[in-house]
Design an enzyme around this catalytic site. Structure first.
Site, PDB file in Angstrom:
ATOM      1  N   GLN A 161       0.713  -1.230  -0.014  1.00 58.53           N
ATOM      2  CA  GLN A 161       0.035   0.081  -0.266  1.00 58.53           C
ATOM      3  C   GLN A 161       0.785   1.179   0.116  1.00 58.53           C
ATOM      4  OE1 GLN A 161      -3.353  -0.456  -0.391  1.00 58.53           O
ATOM      5  NE2 GLN A 161      -2.617  -2.653  -0.485  1.00 58.53           N
ATOM      6  N   GLY A 162       0.309   2.385  -0.631  1.00 58.38           N
ATOM      7  CA  GLY A 162       1.152   3.469  -0.640  1.00 58.38           C
ATOM      8  C   GLY A 162       2.113   3.816  -1.912  1.00 58.38           C
ATOM      9  N   CYS A 163       1.850   2.907  -2.801  1.00 56.72           N
ATOM     10  CA  CYS A 163       2.616   3.038  -3.872  1.00 56.72           C
ATOM     11  C   CYS A 163       1.605   3.502  -5.088  1.00 56.72           C
ATOM     12  CB  CYS A 163       3.235   1.803  -4.201  1.00 56.72           C
ATOM     13  SG  CYS A 163       4.398   0.797  -3.136  1.00 56.72           S
ATOM     14  N   ALA A 164       2.165   4.357  -6.048  1.00 55.93           N
ATOM     15  CA  ALA A 164       1.370   5.020  -6.977  1.00 55.93           C
ATOM     16  C   ALA A 164       1.142   3.716  -8.285  1.00 55.93           C
ATOM     17  CB  ALA A 164       1.900   6.212  -7.678  1.00 55.93           C
ATOM     18  N   SER A 165       2.099   2.997  -8.244  1.00 51.72           N
ATOM     19  CA  SER A 165       2.152   1.920  -9.131  1.00 51.72           C
ATOM     20  C   SER A 165       1.731   0.697  -8.223  1.00 51.72           C
ATOM     21  CB  SER A 165       3.515   1.714  -9.637  1.00 51.72           C
ATOM     22  OG  SER A 165       4.319   2.846 -10.013  1.00 51.72           O
TER      23      SER A 165
END
Length: 141
Positions: free
Chosen positions: A45-49
């Site tokens: 979680q917390g990744c743009a990709s």
């Protein structure tokens, strides 16, 4: 490949376009992640990709060792994962907690050359692995 080899190769590349190409090449060296490992549990979680990290706990003598597979739908992020796994995969929880991956990425100059979203995603990946290390240490004691 070791982190020192990556560091040496990075030092040879002065242009950031070349450095990005090298990071993308590193991503191509990642061990393939089986499709069933692309699960909600492994998603970071917390990744743009889209990013997945799957953990396997092994033993090196008496100490637990964390091994990882990683994948992303973004080429540059796959390269960042490759660098991260070079630092952390196959290491003991104590080694993981003693290694400051963000400092290594800063040394390479990524702080100035990653978008804020990618930097946040990188921190999320590092925190996921460090959390796994803390859990493994707690379970071993």
């Amino acid at each position: 490949m070791t982190i020192d080899e990556i560091r040496d190769n990075f030092a040879l590349l002065e242009d950031w376009d070349d450095r990005y190409r090298y990071v993308i090449e590193l991503g191509r060296t990642l061990e393939p992640m089986p499709e069933q490992e692309h699960s909600a549990d492994n998603k970071v979680q917390g990744c743009a990709s889209q990013v997945w990290l799957s953990k396997r706990l092994g033993r090196d003598g008496g100490e637990p060792v964390l091994n990882y597979l990683g994948d992303s739908d973004a080429h540059i992020v796959r390269g960042l994962i490759a660098i991260l796994l070079t630092l952390y995969s196959g290491r003991t929880p104590r080694d993981i907690l003693a290694t400051d991956a963000i400092a290594v990425f800063d040394e390479f100059g990524f702080r100035e050359h990653l978008t804020p979203q990618r930097s946040n995603g990188l921190r999320s990946m590092v925190e996921r692995i460090r959390g796994d290390a803390r859990q493994a240490l707690a379970a071993a004691s």
